[in-house]
Design a protein around this motif. Sequence first.
Motif, PDB file in Angstrom:
ATOM      1  N   MET A 262     -33.010  17.408 -17.488  1.00 31.51           N
ATOM      2  CA  MET A 262     -32.128  18.484 -17.049  1.00 31.51           C
ATOM      3  C   MET A 262     -32.801  19.360 -15.996  1.00 31.51           C
ATOM      4  SD  MET A 262     -30.413  21.602 -19.252  1.00 31.51           S
ATOM      5  CE  MET A 262     -31.990  22.354 -19.620  1.00 31.51           C
ATOM      6  N   TYR A 263     -32.007  19.803 -15.016  1.00 28.83           N
ATOM      7  CA  TYR A 263     -32.454  20.884 -14.151  1.00 28.83           C
ATOM      8  C   TYR A 263     -31.318  21.887 -14.013  1.00 28.83           C
ATOM      9  CZ  TYR A 263     -30.035  18.926  -9.982  1.00 28.83           C
ATOM     10  OH  TYR A 263     -29.108  18.464  -9.077  1.00 28.83           O
ATOM     11  N   ILE A 264     -31.675  23.102 -13.624  1.00 33.93           N
ATOM     12  CA  ILE A 264     -30.703  24.189 -13.565  1.00 33.93           C
ATOM     13  C   ILE A 264     -29.843  24.034 -12.318  1.00 33.93           C
ATOM     14  CG2 ILE A 264     -30.373  26.688 -13.619  1.00 33.93           C
ATOM     15  CD1 ILE A 264     -31.800  25.494 -16.091  1.00 33.93           C
ATOM     16  N   ASN A 265     -28.557  23.782 -12.516  1.00 30.60           N
ATOM     17  CA  ASN A 265     -27.615  23.652 -11.407  1.00 30.60           C
ATOM     18  C   ASN A 265     -26.216  23.976 -11.916  1.00 30.60           C
ATOM     19  OD1 ASN A 265     -26.125  20.984 -12.117  1.00 30.60           O
ATOM     20  ND2 ASN A 265     -28.285  20.453 -12.348  1.00 30.60           N
ATOM     21  N   GLU A 266     -25.249  23.963 -11.047  1.00 30.33           N
ATOM     22  CA  GLU A 266     -23.887  24.370 -11.418  1.00 30.33           C
ATOM     23  C   GLU A 266     -23.307  23.518 -12.536  1.00 30.33           C
ATOM     24  OE1 GLU A 266     -21.453  24.393  -7.943  1.00 30.33           O
ATOM     25  OE2 GLU A 266     -22.461  26.140  -7.040  1.00 30.33           O
ATOM     26  N   VAL A 267     -23.672  22.251 -12.585  1.00 29.31           N
ATOM     27  CA  VAL A 267     -23.124  21.350 -13.609  1.00 29.31           C
ATOM     28  C   VAL A 267     -23.760  21.635 -14.975  1.00 29.31           C
ATOM     29  CG1 VAL A 267     -22.781  18.944 -14.292  1.00 29.31           C
ATOM     30  CG2 VAL A 267     -22.681  19.581 -11.867  1.00 29.31           C
ATOM     31  N   SER A 268     -25.075  21.752 -15.026  1.00 23.92           N
ATOM     32  CA  SER A 268     -25.745  21.977 -16.314  1.00 23.92           C
ATOM     33  C   SER A 268     -25.481  23.368 -16.872  1.00 23.92           C
ATOM     34  CB  SER A 268     -27.253  21.746 -16.182  1.00 23.92           C
ATOM     35  OG  SER A 268     -27.848  22.682 -15.305  1.00 23.92           O
ATOM     36  N   LEU A 269     -25.153  24.334 -15.999  1.00 22.69           N
ATOM     37  CA  LEU A 269     -24.898  25.693 -16.469  1.00 22.69           C
ATOM     38  C   LEU A 269     -23.643  25.788 -17.330  1.00 22.69           C
ATOM     39  CD1 LEU A 269     -25.772  27.781 -13.284  1.00 22.69           C
ATOM     40  CD2 LEU A 269     -27.029  27.758 -15.443  1.00 22.69           C
TER      41      LEU A 269
ATOM     42  N   PHE B 111     -37.620  29.336  -9.096  1.00 18.67           N
ATOM     43  CA  PHE B 111     -37.739  30.003 -10.389  1.00 18.67           C
ATOM     44  C   PHE B 111     -36.860  31.255 -10.440  1.00 18.67           C
ATOM     45  CE2 PHE B 111     -41.378  27.314 -11.249  1.00 18.67           C
ATOM     46  CZ  PHE B 111     -41.501  27.302 -12.623  1.00 18.67           C
ATOM     47  N   VAL B 112     -36.885  32.029  -9.385  1.00 22.21           N
ATOM     48  CA  VAL B 112     -36.063  33.251  -9.326  1.00 22.21           C
ATOM     49  C   VAL B 112     -34.580  32.901  -9.445  1.00 22.21           C
ATOM     50  CG1 VAL B 112     -35.275  35.103  -7.810  1.00 22.21           C
ATOM     51  CG2 VAL B 112     -37.722  34.634  -8.037  1.00 22.21           C
ATOM     52  N   ASP B 113     -34.126  31.944  -8.648  1.00 24.73           N
ATOM     53  CA  ASP B 113     -32.715  31.551  -8.672  1.00 24.73           C
ATOM     54  C   ASP B 113     -32.311  31.013 -10.043  1.00 24.73           C
ATOM     55  OD1 ASP B 113     -32.537  32.280  -6.015  1.00 24.73           O
ATOM     56  OD2 ASP B 113     -32.675  30.222  -5.245  1.00 24.73           O
ATOM     57  N   SER B 114     -33.181  30.222 -10.652  1.00 28.89           N
ATOM     58  CA  SER B 114     -32.876  29.660 -11.973  1.00 28.89           C
ATOM     59  C   SER B 114     -32.780  30.761 -13.023  1.00 28.89           C
ATOM     60  CB  SER B 114     -33.934  28.635 -12.378  1.00 28.89           C
ATOM     61  OG  SER B 114     -33.911  27.513 -11.518  1.00 28.89           O
ATOM     62  N   ALA B 115     -33.706  31.715 -12.987  1.00 28.89           N
ATOM     63  CA  ALA B 115     -33.679  32.817 -13.948  1.00 28.89           C
ATOM     64  C   ALA B 115     -32.414  33.653 -13.789  1.00 28.89           C
ATOM     65  CB  ALA B 115     -34.918  33.687 -13.772  1.00 28.89           C
ATOM     66  N   LEU B 116     -32.032  33.916 -12.544  1.00 31.23           N
ATOM     67  CA  LEU B 116     -30.802  34.687 -12.310  1.00 31.23           C
ATOM     68  C   LEU B 116     -29.569  33.916 -12.789  1.00 31.23           C
ATOM     69  CD1 LEU B 116     -31.595  36.155  -8.782  1.00 31.23           C
ATOM     70  CD2 LEU B 116     -31.330  37.448 -10.910  1.00 31.23           C
TER      71      LEU B 116
ATOM     72  N   ILE C 252     -25.200  33.548 -17.267  1.00 30.80           N
ATOM     73  CA  ILE C 252     -24.390  32.851 -18.279  1.00 30.80           C
ATOM     74  C   ILE C 252     -24.685  33.378 -19.686  1.00 30.80           C
ATOM     75  CG2 ILE C 252     -24.047  30.775 -16.885  1.00 30.80           C
ATOM     76  CD1 ILE C 252     -26.233  29.420 -18.659  1.00 30.80           C
ATOM     77  N   ASP C 253     -25.208  34.595 -19.733  1.00 30.37           N
ATOM     78  CA  ASP C 253     -25.349  35.340 -20.993  1.00 30.37           C
ATOM     79  C   ASP C 253     -26.470  34.857 -21.911  1.00 30.37           C
ATOM     80  OD1 ASP C 253     -23.234  37.010 -20.248  1.00 30.37           O
ATOM     81  OD2 ASP C 253     -21.765  35.614 -21.067  1.00 30.37           O
ATOM     82  N   PHE C 254     -27.489  34.211 -21.354  1.00 26.90           N
ATOM     83  CA  PHE C 254     -28.698  33.990 -22.135  1.00 26.90           C
ATOM     84  C   PHE C 254     -29.385  35.337 -22.359  1.00 26.90           C
ATOM     85  CE2 PHE C 254     -27.947  29.639 -21.871  1.00 26.90           C
ATOM     86  CZ  PHE C 254     -28.964  28.893 -22.443  1.00 26.90           C
ATOM     87  N   ASP C 255     -30.260  35.379 -23.332  1.00 28.49           N
ATOM     88  CA  ASP C 255     -30.903  36.641 -23.699  1.00 28.49           C
ATOM     89  C   ASP C 255     -32.283  36.817 -23.095  1.00 28.49           C
ATOM     90  OD1 ASP C 255     -28.870  37.592 -25.785  1.00 28.49           O
ATOM     91  OD2 ASP C 255     -29.326  35.567 -26.474  1.00 28.49           O
TER      92      ASP C 255
END
Length: 400
Positions: free
Chosen positions: A81-88, A158-163, A168-171
């Motif tokens: 997995m990587y952080i992108n529009e589909v996995s979000l 990393f910055v973009d992924s964290a944002l 999406i309401d992670f804590d």
Amino acid sequence: MDNHNDLFLNQAFSKKPLGASSLILKNSFLKSATYEGMFDKGIPNQKLIDHHVALAKGGVGLTTISYGAVHADARTFENQMYINEVSLVPLKKLAEKVHNAGGKVSIQLTHCGFFSKNKKAKKIIAPSRLFNAYGFLSGMMFSEAMKEADMEQVTQDFVDSALSIKSIDFDAVEIHMGHGYLLSQFLSPLTNKRTDHYGGSIMNRSRFPLELVKRVIEAVGTDFPVLVKLNLDDGVRGGFSLEDCLYVSKRLESIGCAAIILSGGFTSKSPFYMMRGDIPLKGMIINASSWAEKITMSLFGPAIIKKYDFTPNFFLEKALKVRQAVSIDLVYLGGVDSTKGILKILDAGFNFIALARPLIHDPEFLNKIKEGRIVKSLCNRCNECIVEMDREGIRCVLSS
């Protein structure tokens, strides 16, 4: 149980803030990020959602999804997995379900560096040009030494992924600076051979990882906790040391990190230093992705994969050195599997405890500890759960 132990156990299962943020966890327990393997072509599936919901229902205060690669090239293999529009999309659903189950959720953000056999990656980057034993049989023999432009791009990833995760309401998010992945590769003298201001002393070796963490904290804001997983040491002679860890821990405290998760080991050099117990070599050979890998593992696996015996709270002596040096929230990880072990860690002044295999064996482990139904996990440290990651998803072969 005497009054002193009762007090500490009650405190362990009481609400607690994470760092200086307004995030309140229902107790002192985190599910450590452990690769789940519950993905369909890199997209989280229902098994992943069910897995983390079960952990939240079982009493975990903060459950952590493992290895969220910050870019397609940051994956160790192409179906990760990587952080992108589909996995979000499924990740947002997972966060909602975990919240409904009474828990909080984080995700581990990372980049593999040279530890890759992802043939879809445009290039394999690392602090220095390094031989890639993991990807060698896939034709990916060497990494490229990173330029400052590469560092800037990785930082922005990393910055973009964290944002995105915050949106999406992670804590919280956890930045992986351990276990021999990219940021750990910068920290370790074994893999950082640079002669510029990003290599040499620990001040220089930690410069890029610390700059990256600082940028993420500034981007997400102080009320969204950024945790960091950091090695106590690499478990290999000449690697990142406990003295290095003390330096980096103090710097993480100074830049506003919410908490440090103390771990150890270097995946490509000392993989079982962080886990301890049996080595499930037979299953690892079966799961190997090519015949060349199977033959190599069969011939050389017993000689090159070192076994470390499991003992309760096996990182405690080293972790105590960090506890004495910093005031930041510390998460203890390593061999906690009983009421006795929990009490010992809390009595030593650690703010939180991270667990993995006891919860894989039984997601209700913490509820049972709290209610006095058990005093020790029945996990036997066979480590067959590691093999299951590469099958249909992580599970305990004893309890399934």
